[in-house]
Structure formats: structure tokens, C-alpha cells
Scaffold this active site. Structure first.
Site: not given
Length: 209
Positions: A37, A42, A88, A134
Site C-alpha cells: 500500500y 489511499h 477500517n 471507511n
């Protein structure tokens, strides 16, 4: 849960203790942990904090629920947090460190990506919905309020129908990377402004910049 925080901050502290609490700021960059990631859209929250750390020669250390670094400037303490809970469950780490460090809600700033803003566009807000994000959704749930400062970094919505997840979790394009350094420099200035000048001046100075 936020009722507990209110009681915590309303306790009668010695004036010098209360003053020190008000000079501490929790700056949270949202993202997902792991090499997969690192360069994804994001993870712009992590990227902004890493850029700040590089400019100021700071080192992040893994602590409970996240990687942490501290920076001091003009009598203020910046506490940087990159939650390791995955996106999340971001609110879990935020609430924990707000409570542990006795950070007032007005001294919290959360950095997040925003699909509804053109790439590189900056917008600071003091309240609002989670916008389907989220990380913000969990933060709102854990703090039990929508009234917290957030720094939204535009990643644009240049994806085809049904490809939102792929786009958000995709890596920056070469064109975006060319422009990102300047945007990250501005983001560092914004964080310093938030701590030293306050959220209202920061909004007036940086929103849309």
C-alpha cells in the site's frame, strides 16, 4: 466514548498542566500498513507524515496501535500517528492516543484522501460526514462526533464505473508523482499552520491552494 474524553479534559488540572495539554496536537495520517500500500492513493495520509518526517529528520517508532513521531516547534508539540490498525479501524488508534496524551478534540487533525476533489486540491474542514471513507467512518463512530478537523487531499475521481476500489488502492500515475512533491511541501506548511496559527487561519490560507 467521547463523553469520557470530555470529562477527562474538564477535570481540574493545575494551570501549568492544562497549558501543556493545550499545546499538544495529534496529527493523524490515514493509510494501510504494508509494502503493498505504500505508494497507493489511499495512503496519502501516511505519505504526508513521512514527507514531514523527512524534511525535519524525524523517525517513526512502532508503538501501541501505530507508528509515532514527535516534533516540537515554538512551544508546541506535534504528535504524529500512522495507525497500524488498517484503514477500517483507524478510530481505535486515534481514540487511544487522544486519551493517553489528553489531546483536546480541537487539537486533532486527520489527513485523508478525497475522491471528490481534483488531484492535489487541499481542503481543511472542522466537521462533516465521512463521505463514504471507511477511516473517517470509524473515527466518527469511535469519537461519537462529526466535529473534528480533517485535512482532505484530493486524489480525483478519474476511474471508470465499478473501478473505484482499484483506483483508490492503485498507485500514483507518473504525472501525479511529478506534481506530488510540491503538494507534499504545501501539506507540511499546512500542518505547521494548523498548530501555530489555528484551524480558521489555516482554512483561509490553504483551502483550494
Amino acid at each position: 466514548m467521547y463523553g469520557f474524553l470530555l470529562k477527562l479534559f474538564k477535570r481540574k488540572e493545575k494551570p501549568e498542566v492544562q497549558e501543556n495539554i493545550m499545546k499538544k496536537y495529534l496529527i493523524v495520517g490515514l493509510g494501510n500498513i504494508g509494502e503493498t500500500y505504500v505508494n497507493t492513493r489511499h495512503n496519502i495520509g501516511f505519505k504526508v507524515l513521512d514527507h514531514f518526517a523527512d524534511k525535519e529528520s524525524l523517525t517513526f517508532e512502532t508503538q501501541k496501535l501505530g507508528d509515532m513521531a514527535t516534533f516540537k516547534l515554538k512551544g508546541r508539540t506535534f504528535i504524529f500517528l500512522k495507525p497500524n490498525t488498517f484503514m477500517n479501524l483507524s478510530g481505535k488508534a486515534i481514540l487511544y492516543w487522544m486519551t493517553k496524551e489528553k489531546i483536546p478534540l480541537e487539537n486533532l487533525l486527520i489527513i485523508t484522501d478525497d475522491l471528490n476533489l481534483p488531484f492535489g486540491t487541499i481542503r481543511v474542514k472542522t466537521k462533516g460526514s465521512d463521505g463514504g471513507h471507511n477511516g473517517l467512518k470509524d473515527t466518527q463512530d469511535k469519537l461519537n462526533t462529526t466535529k473534528y478537523n480533517r485535512f482532505r487531499f484530493g486524489i480525483s475521481n478519474a476511474f471508470s464505473k465499478g473501478r473505484q476500489v482499484d483506483y483508490v488502492l492503485g498507485e500514483w500515475s507518473d504525472e501525479e508523482l511529478d506534481k506530488l512533491k510540491e503538494r507534499l511541501d504545501v501539506s507540511v506548511d499546512l500542518i505547521k499552520s494548523f498548530v501555530l496559527a489555528g484551524v480558521n487561519i489555516t482554512m483561509n490560507t490553504f483551502n483550494g491552494k
